[in-house]
Every structure is written in C-alpha cells, then in structure tokens.
Design an enzyme around this catalytic site. Structure first.
Site, short mmCIF file in Angstrom:
data_model
loop_
_atom_site.label_atom_id
_atom_site.label_comp_id
_atom_site.label_asym_id
_atom_site.label_seq_id
_atom_site.Cartn_x
_atom_site.Cartn_y
_atom_site.Cartn_z
N ARG A 241 -9.97 22.13 64.51
CA ARG A 241 -11.29 21.78 65.05
C ARG A 241 -12.11 23.05 65.21
O ARG A 241 -11.58 24.08 65.69
CB ARG A 241 -11.15 21.08 66.42
N GLU B 197 -21.00 21.30 63.84
CA GLU B 197 -20.93 20.52 62.59
C GLU B 197 -22.00 19.45 62.64
O GLU B 197 -22.14 18.81 63.68
CB GLU B 197 -19.56 19.85 62.46
N HIS C 123 -15.69 19.76 56.45
CA HIS C 123 -14.76 18.87 57.17
C HIS C 123 -14.27 17.73 56.27
O HIS C 123 -14.42 16.55 56.59
CB HIS C 123 -15.42 18.32 58.45
C1 OXD Z 1 -9.02 14.08 61.67
C2 OXD Z 1 -9.89 14.83 60.76
O1 OXD Z 1 -8.96 14.38 62.85
O2 OXD Z 1 -9.99 14.48 59.56
O3 OXD Z 1 -8.34 13.15 61.18
O4 OXD Z 1 -10.53 15.79 61.19
#
Ligand code: OXD
Length: 306
Positions: A214, A242, A261
């Site tokens: 993240r 993002e 992402h």
């Molecule tokens: C998830 C992602 O958390 O794709 O699945 O970021």
C-alpha cells in the site's frame, strides 16, 4: 441464508452452494453475507446501512484498509486470502527483473532509436542476490517461491510472529545487506509511513525497493529524497496518493518504475475471487473457521453454526 452478490455469470464459480443458500443481487434487510465484488465498491457505508442483519463481509481484495472504516460493529470482515498471490507475486518478479536489467531505460533508448550497449555494463542477475520481503504473508511466500529458482536468497520479515518470518527488529541487521526490499505491508495505523527516512538510510546504496503493498506505508517525501539523491531505486505499483497526480515529482524521479496499482489485475482474478468466495460460504454454512478473518475471532468468524 441470503447472500448479496452481483448477478454476473462468474458467480457460478461459487458452486456447489450449500443447502439453504440463496443468492440475491439487490440489498435486502435479511441479507446475512455480502460478497464485495467490484460492482458493489461504491458507497460502502450506504450499502451496509441497507443490510441490518449482515454478519459477514467477504472482500474481493487482499488489502481491506478502504473497507474497514465502513464495517458495522460486530460484522466479520474477511479478505480475499490467496486470491491475489499469483498475480501480485508475478508483478513483483517482473518488476525486479525489469529494474535489475534496466529495461525501462532501454525502452527510453528504443523510443529515441539509440543502440547503446554500455547501459548493460555492470548489471546484476538475481543469482545470489539477497531479497528481504517485508510483510511476509501468503503473497510474500508466493514471491519467495518464484524467486527461489533464480537463486535469490529470500528472507521474510513480519510485524507479527509468523512461520518462516523474522521479526521487524531484524531489519536494521538485514537492510544494509539486502539488494532488493519488497514491501507487501497492509495499511494499518501501525504500518503508516513504516518505510521512512531512517529505513531508506539503512538500505544498501543502489538497492531496489519494490512496493506492491500500500502506498501510504512509505513516506513518499523520504522516498523522493532517497531517489533524487541516487541512494536507492524503486518499482512502485502503489503510491500515496492514488491516482498519482500528473504534476507529482515522483513521476519524474530518477530510477523509478511506476505502474497504476495493477499488480493484482489479471484476467483470472475475479474467477479466483468467486471460487474463493464459494469456499468461504461453504465454510460459513458448515460452521468451520473462515479464512482471512480481519476483524477478530468472533463466533460469526467461526461460521454460521456457532
Ligand atoms: C488488493 C489489491 O488489495 O489489489 O487486492 O491492492
């Protein structure tokens, strides 16, 4: 038992359904389980307000940071445990290979029609490289399994005791020797800006940070400084914020590869998610422990029979 799930052909991947399970595609007061497929991702608090008897939320994502704040008290939230292991692990390996072999720079040269072989001088291969995976869960193990045939040495690190992982207290010892650091941390109040100025100062000069966890687990200003100073390199599938605004300096920082992402986004991901949801529903209906429970070991987390 009513389960709210979008009416899409892929939901047949959930079969066989347990006896007594009824799939509905509109919110209703007696819905007990919701499967958070992408069609339901907008306005979660509004959705949950329409489901007063909700007991279980099955996420289709691995990270649940954007769902958690909306979860009503007492409702169990499970993540999509294992669903994204293959796709994200493949992205991590692809990003590592691309950065180690300087592919983004060769693409730049290609666009300028420049044949410049000396760019490859001194590039390393993965044989014998030391890789530290921070946030060593099922995706981390999938990364380790894929890096092993390359001859890389992988060390897993986790904040909570976990089989096969060292504690984060080992990081000051591990970071100065690591050629590659892979960040797979989930976003929680404890992991926000986990990778900060001090973290980057401990990383080996010239080493590579790969982030498929993240964005906010990294202090982006500190990362920008480390990149601009030429201390480290980075491959980022996640950023903070993002989407990354067009005028953000990270786009133009040296030695960085950025993707929007998409590490988990492959053609088969939803099929895998529905199949996993089917397995969870069978467990829930049989009173068996659920997988990927994120909100505590409540009776509902141990299934319907409890
Ligand atoms: C998830 C992602 O958390 O794709 O699945 O970021």
């Amino acid at each position: 038992m009513k389960i709210l799930v979008p009416d899409v052909p892929l939901r047949r991947e959930m079969e066989p359904l347990a006896d007594g399970v009824e799939l509905v595609s509109e919110p209703a007061p007696d819905v007990e389980v919701v499967l958070l497929a992408p069609e339901l991702w907008h306005d979660l608090p509004g959705l949950f307000r329409q489901l007063p008897r909700l007991r279980l939320i099955q996420s289709f994502s691995a990270g649940v940071d954007s769902i958690l704040p909306a979860v009503p008290p007492g409702v169990v939230l499970c993540n999509a445990h294992g669903v994204h292991d293959i796709s994200v692990a493949e992205w991590v390996v692809a990003a590592i290979l691309a950065m180690q072999r300087r592919l983004p720079e060769f693409v730049d040269l290609q666009h300028r029609a420049e044949w410049k072989r000396d760019l490859a001088d001194g590039v390393g291969d993965l044989e014998g490289q030391s890789v530290v995976v921070v946030g060593y869960g099922s995706i981390g193990r999938a990364v380790a399994a894929r890096l092993a045939p390359f001859g890389a040495r992988v060390v897993g690190v986790a904040r909570h005791p976990r089989e096969g992982a060292q504690s984060t207290v080992a990081l000051p010892r591990l970071l100065p020797d690591a050629d590659i650091v892979v960040n797979l941390l989930p976003l929680t109040s404890q992991t926000e800006k986990f990778m900060d100025r001090a973290f980057f100062a401990q990383m080996k000069p010239g080493s590579l940070l790969v982030n498929a966890g993240r964005g906010p687990t990294v202090d982006i200003e500190a990362l920008l400084d480390a990149l601009t100073a030429g201390r480290i390199r980075a491959a980022l599938d996640v950023t903070d914020p993002e989407p990354l605004p067009a005028d953000h300096p990270l786009w133009r920082a040296p030695n960085v590869l950025i993707t929007p992402h998409i590490a988990g986004t492959v053609a088969k991901w939803e099929e895998r998610a529905y199949r996993f949801a089917g397995e969870q529903i069978r467990r829930y209906a049989a009173g068996q422990p659920l997988l990927g429970v994120q909100t505590g070991n409540t009776p509902a987390a141990r299934g319907l029979a409890n």
